[in-house]
Scaffold this motif. Structure first.
Motif, PDB file in Angstrom:
ATOM      1  N   CYS A  30      23.736  44.157  35.415  1.00 35.58           N
ATOM      2  CA  CYS A  30      23.868  45.323  34.533  1.00 35.58           C
ATOM      3  C   CYS A  30      23.523  44.948  33.094  1.00 35.58           C
ATOM      4  CB  CYS A  30      25.270  45.926  34.622  1.00 35.58           C
ATOM      5  SG  CYS A  30      25.308  47.673  34.161  1.00 35.58           S
ATOM      6  N   ALA A  43      23.554  56.003  36.261  1.00 34.51           N
ATOM      7  CA  ALA A  43      25.022  56.041  36.211  1.00 34.51           C
ATOM      8  C   ALA A  43      25.600  55.847  37.614  1.00 34.51           C
ATOM      9  CB  ALA A  43      25.500  57.355  35.602  1.00 34.51           C
ATOM     10  N   ASN A  93      24.822  52.126  38.847  1.00 34.25           N
ATOM     11  CA  ASN A  93      25.664  51.108  38.229  1.00 34.25           C
ATOM     12  C   ASN A  93      27.125  51.240  38.640  1.00 34.25           C
ATOM     13  OD1 ASN A  93      23.602  49.749  36.948  1.00 34.25           O
ATOM     14  ND2 ASN A  93      23.647  51.119  35.174  1.00 34.25           N
ATOM     15  N   ARG A  94      27.541  52.477  38.890  1.00 40.16           N
ATOM     16  CA  ARG A  94      28.904  52.669  39.357  1.00 40.16           C
ATOM     17  C   ARG A  94      29.076  52.032  40.743  1.00 40.16           C
ATOM     18  NH1 ARG A  94      33.670  54.849  40.088  1.00 40.16           N
ATOM     19  NH2 ARG A  94      33.867  55.747  42.147  1.00 40.16           N
ATOM     20  N   ASP A 129      31.120  49.045  39.607  1.00 38.98           N
ATOM     21  CA  ASP A 129      32.457  49.568  39.311  1.00 38.98           C
ATOM     22  C   ASP A 129      33.255  49.897  40.552  1.00 38.98           C
ATOM     23  OD1 ASP A 129      32.431  49.339  36.651  1.00 38.98           O
ATOM     24  OD2 ASP A 129      31.944  51.425  36.199  1.00 38.98           O
ATOM     25  N   THR A 130      32.732  49.577  41.700  1.00 36.99           N
ATOM     26  CA  THR A 130      33.447  49.932  42.912  1.00 36.99           C
ATOM     27  C   THR A 130      33.919  48.667  43.629  1.00 36.99           C
ATOM     28  OG1 THR A 130      32.039  51.872  43.094  1.00 36.99           O
ATOM     29  CG2 THR A 130      33.301  51.280  45.032  1.00 36.99           C
ATOM     30  N   LYS A 131      35.205  48.663  43.951  1.00 34.63           N
ATOM     31  CA  LYS A 131      35.766  47.529  44.674  1.00 34.63           C
ATOM     32  C   LYS A 131      36.313  48.009  46.004  1.00 34.63           C
ATOM     33  CE  LYS A 131      37.370  45.122  40.588  1.00 34.63           C
ATOM     34  NZ  LYS A 131      38.504  44.686  39.793  1.00 34.63           N
ATOM     35  N   SER A 132      36.090  47.242  47.062  1.00 32.01           N
ATOM     36  CA  SER A 132      36.715  47.582  48.338  1.00 32.01           C
ATOM     37  C   SER A 132      38.207  47.282  48.233  1.00 32.01           C
ATOM     38  CB  SER A 132      36.088  46.773  49.460  1.00 32.01           C
ATOM     39  OG  SER A 132      36.440  45.411  49.298  1.00 32.01           O
ATOM     40  N   ARG A 133      38.986  47.910  49.114  1.00 29.96           N
ATOM     41  CA  ARG A 133      40.424  47.625  49.152  1.00 29.96           C
ATOM     42  C   ARG A 133      40.658  46.132  49.350  1.00 29.96           C
ATOM     43  NH1 ARG A 133      43.753  52.021  50.955  1.00 29.96           N
ATOM     44  NH2 ARG A 133      45.447  50.633  51.489  1.00 29.96           N
ATOM     45  N   LEU A 188      40.049  44.254  46.207  1.00 27.70           N
ATOM     46  CA  LEU A 188      41.203  44.428  45.315  1.00 27.70           C
ATOM     47  C   LEU A 188      42.322  43.480  45.722  1.00 27.70           C
ATOM     48  CD1 LEU A 188      42.192  46.513  43.056  1.00 27.70           C
ATOM     49  CD2 LEU A 188      43.523  47.496  44.917  1.00 27.70           C
ATOM     50  N   GLU A 219      41.445  39.823  44.973  1.00 28.37           N
ATOM     51  CA  GLU A 219      41.425  39.594  43.538  1.00 28.37           C
ATOM     52  C   GLU A 219      42.847  39.459  43.000  1.00 28.37           C
ATOM     53  OE1 GLU A 219      38.123  41.821  41.702  1.00 28.37           O
ATOM     54  OE2 GLU A 219      39.423  41.973  39.963  1.00 28.37           O
ATOM     55  N   ARG A 220      43.705  40.360  43.442  1.00 32.43           N
ATOM     56  CA  ARG A 220      45.124  40.327  43.075  1.00 32.43           C
ATOM     57  C   ARG A 220      45.725  38.970  43.415  1.00 32.43           C
ATOM     58  NH1 ARG A 220      47.978  45.902  44.464  1.00 32.43           N
ATOM     59  NH2 ARG A 220      48.459  45.387  46.608  1.00 32.43           N
ATOM     60  N   LEU A 262      44.181  36.131  41.193  1.00 28.95           N
ATOM     61  CA  LEU A 262      44.712  36.180  39.829  1.00 28.95           C
ATOM     62  C   LEU A 262      46.110  35.572  39.783  1.00 28.95           C
ATOM     63  CD1 LEU A 262      43.600  39.698  38.498  1.00 28.95           C
ATOM     64  CD2 LEU A 262      42.541  37.478  38.100  1.00 28.95           C
ATOM     65  N   GLN A 300      36.339  34.413  32.704  1.00 28.69           N
ATOM     66  CA  GLN A 300      36.334  35.679  31.954  1.00 28.69           C
ATOM     67  C   GLN A 300      37.519  35.816  31.004  1.00 28.69           C
ATOM     68  OE1 GLN A 300      35.964  38.736  34.901  1.00 28.69           O
ATOM     69  NE2 GLN A 300      33.798  38.353  35.240  1.00 28.69           N
ATOM     70  N   GLN A 319      38.466  52.826  40.699  1.00 34.46           N
ATOM     71  CA  GLN A 319      37.405  51.876  41.032  1.00 34.46           C
ATOM     72  C   GLN A 319      37.457  51.380  42.470  1.00 34.46           C
ATOM     73  OE1 GLN A 319      37.593  48.818  38.032  1.00 34.46           O
ATOM     74  NE2 GLN A 319      36.710  50.127  36.468  1.00 34.46           N
ATOM     75  N   GLU A 348      37.061  51.500  46.313  1.00 30.63           N
ATOM     76  CA  GLU A 348      36.168  52.214  47.227  1.00 30.63           C
ATOM     77  C   GLU A 348      36.918  53.302  47.994  1.00 30.63           C
ATOM     78  OE1 GLU A 348      32.599  50.564  50.125  1.00 30.63           O
ATOM     79  OE2 GLU A 348      34.501  49.498  49.968  1.00 30.63           O
TER      80      GLU A 348
END
Lengths: 329, 329
Positions: free
Chosen positions: A167, A192, A195-196, A200-204, A207, A210-211, A214, A254, B254, B256
């Motif tokens: 992007c 738009a 790029n979304r 900007d889209t995450k699968s469950r 998510l 990632e949780r 982190l 990041q 965000q 999915e």
């Protein structure tokens, strides 16, 4: 596969590449395995252009095409026929065709690619390392071919550009990249939406993983180094697949102030794949070379054993040396 | 503040705006409170252009300028003097000046802005709602002014574009936006650095609050609705400030498959500020209107009481109605 490079293989102009395609018929367009927006966007754009010229064309990919790219493939069919002409797009090395397409490895007539590392395996090739994406080259090719840039083709070309530049976040995006993007906007690209979907889209499952990742993140050396890890059990619990894991290695780096970001991912055999991401002051490749790994100055990898604790201890020792050297210089 | 709009206030051409600026001296450039990349980039670019023309200029902002924008302000000074001419950039309403700059609210000579909602409070104004950012207008203005576009000015203009388009992800980015970005690349804008700082860097506090918010996320209606919440205690524990909270409301949407993403943030008085983000099929504004709130079709807000459980119950009832209506249509 270097042996496939024969003395007759040669670089051709875009004009000659177009001539080859327009003189051919029954054309296969090959994509690389683990297909991304650039190889798929290039193939779909070229398919649509060649169909305008009345050619029989089919796109071939060793792996299934992820659903998120569906908008590029509306109306595109995948007929089976014996190809008379084979064109590879965005494929730097025939090994990247994967198992299923390997029978075509020695038979590529034309390759369109932007990888400087291209092994020049195709009989004829257009390689432009200065292009941010292969679709940026495809834009010129379709223009030369006098194909009509429909909104679908515009979507394809824009997709390759945005996915290969993260992007517009990587240094490979040049002013020309923006110019091509501008032209694609004029032709109706839905930037738009694209790029979304791409960014900007995450699968469950993504998510979830990632949780969990982190939650493992620890900071060292006054916050200049962050280390996170992923065990196989964490991946299993979150239901994440390989696609969901994409970009996970970027997370530690990041965080503000982090110069060295490390992600450790447990492999099948219990060892850890270490991914190191660094800022401009630190060479990731050198850190990983210490453990027999390698990569680029900003992104490199290696493999370590000893469980989470052992692997982390080893990589932190190497990181410590980097910071000590920094202080002394 | 509508009373500030007098019959003498008028729209002027870019050419006239430049004339006004070049005829003036001792110029204050006003930014809006909670300054973002567009108001700061516009002010810094215009400051640098006017300095080239030998003017005394100062940038004024009611809030401190966040450190991440430092690269735009190299060599820029903030002298105190009695302004003879006041120009507001990217400020739709004088209320957005904030407390500290409110004495200037009635005295704005010129306003350069891209908000269609601009209240036309300035004596003269250039308002272009079709521009993705105010810096996109500033590009034309500096060109008209025959200012030299230095790499620092290019950074400023690019920054406004990328921050106001969410790194080219919003629908406001037009082909012209990309053309201006291309030109800024040619002039030396460091887009990769800018986009990394603006979009790929998270503070430790942001990481902490994000981690906590993700932990609260629940899914309803077969995954079509996601709800997350933030209590004051969570904010306190993470050490997050207002800047860290920016964009948190976008997280649920965000995922999915989520058509309605809801974020509930506890306010000082214990009530909850509800942010609703929706996909193209659902009107967020209508959902919030039910509770006396409002906004855009894709992003709206309202306030609810009753604690986490009570607020969530109310908003889920409204969401349920939306999905029931969808099924019946």
């Amino acid at each position: 596969m270097r042996e496939t490079m024969s003395p007759e293989n040669k670089s051709v102009s875009l004009h000659d590449a177009v001539k080859l395609l327009l003189e051919a018929d029954d054309i296969y367009l090959l994509c690389h395995q683990y297909p991304d927006g650039d190889t798929l966007g290039s193939a779909a754009a070229l398919y649509l252009g060649l169909r305008q010229k009345g050619k029989r064309v089919s796109i071939r990919c060793g792996d299934p095409i992820p659903q998120k790219y569906d908008y590029m493939f509306e109306g595109i069919e995948f007929p089976d026929f014996e190809p008379q002409f084979i064109c590879a797009v965005d494929i730097a090395d025939p090994q990247l065709l994967g198992q299923r397409l390997s029978p075509y490895a020695q038979r590529v007539d034309l390759c369109i690619d932007h990888h400087g590392s291209n092994t020049k395996y195709a009989r004829q090739y257009v390689i432009r390392p200065e292009a941010a994406s292969t679709t940026e080259i495809m834009y010129d090719l379709l223009f030369t071919m006098e194909a009509e840039i429909t909104s679908q083709i515009a979507d394809c070309i824009y997709t390759g550009i945005t996915t290969d530049t993260g992007c517009f976040r990587y240094t490979n995006a040049t002013s020309r990249t923006y110019i091509v993007a501008a032209h694609m906007m004029d032709k109706g690209a839905d930037a738009a939406m694209i790029n979304r979907v791409m960014f900007d889209t995450k699968s469950r499952a993504r998510l979830e993983i990632e949780r969990r990742v982190l939650d493992t993140m620890s900071f060292y050396f006054g916050g200049k180094c962050a280390v996170a890890y992923v065990t196989r059990e964490m991946v299993r619990q979150s239901g994440a697949n390989d696609e969901d894991m994409d970009g996970i290695a970027a997370l530690p780096r990041q965080v503000e102030g982090v110069e060295i970001g490390v992600t450790m991912r447990e492999k099948e055999d219990g060892s850890f794949k270490i991914s190191v991401r660094t800022g401009p002051k630190v060479n990731a490749s050198k850190i990983c070379a210490e453990f027999g790994g390698g990569g680029h100055p900003g992104a490199a990898g290696c493999v370590l054993t000893g469980g989470v604790t052992g692997a982390k201890h080893q990589i932190l020792s190497a990181v410590q040396k980097v910071f000590e050297k920094q202080e002394n210089s």
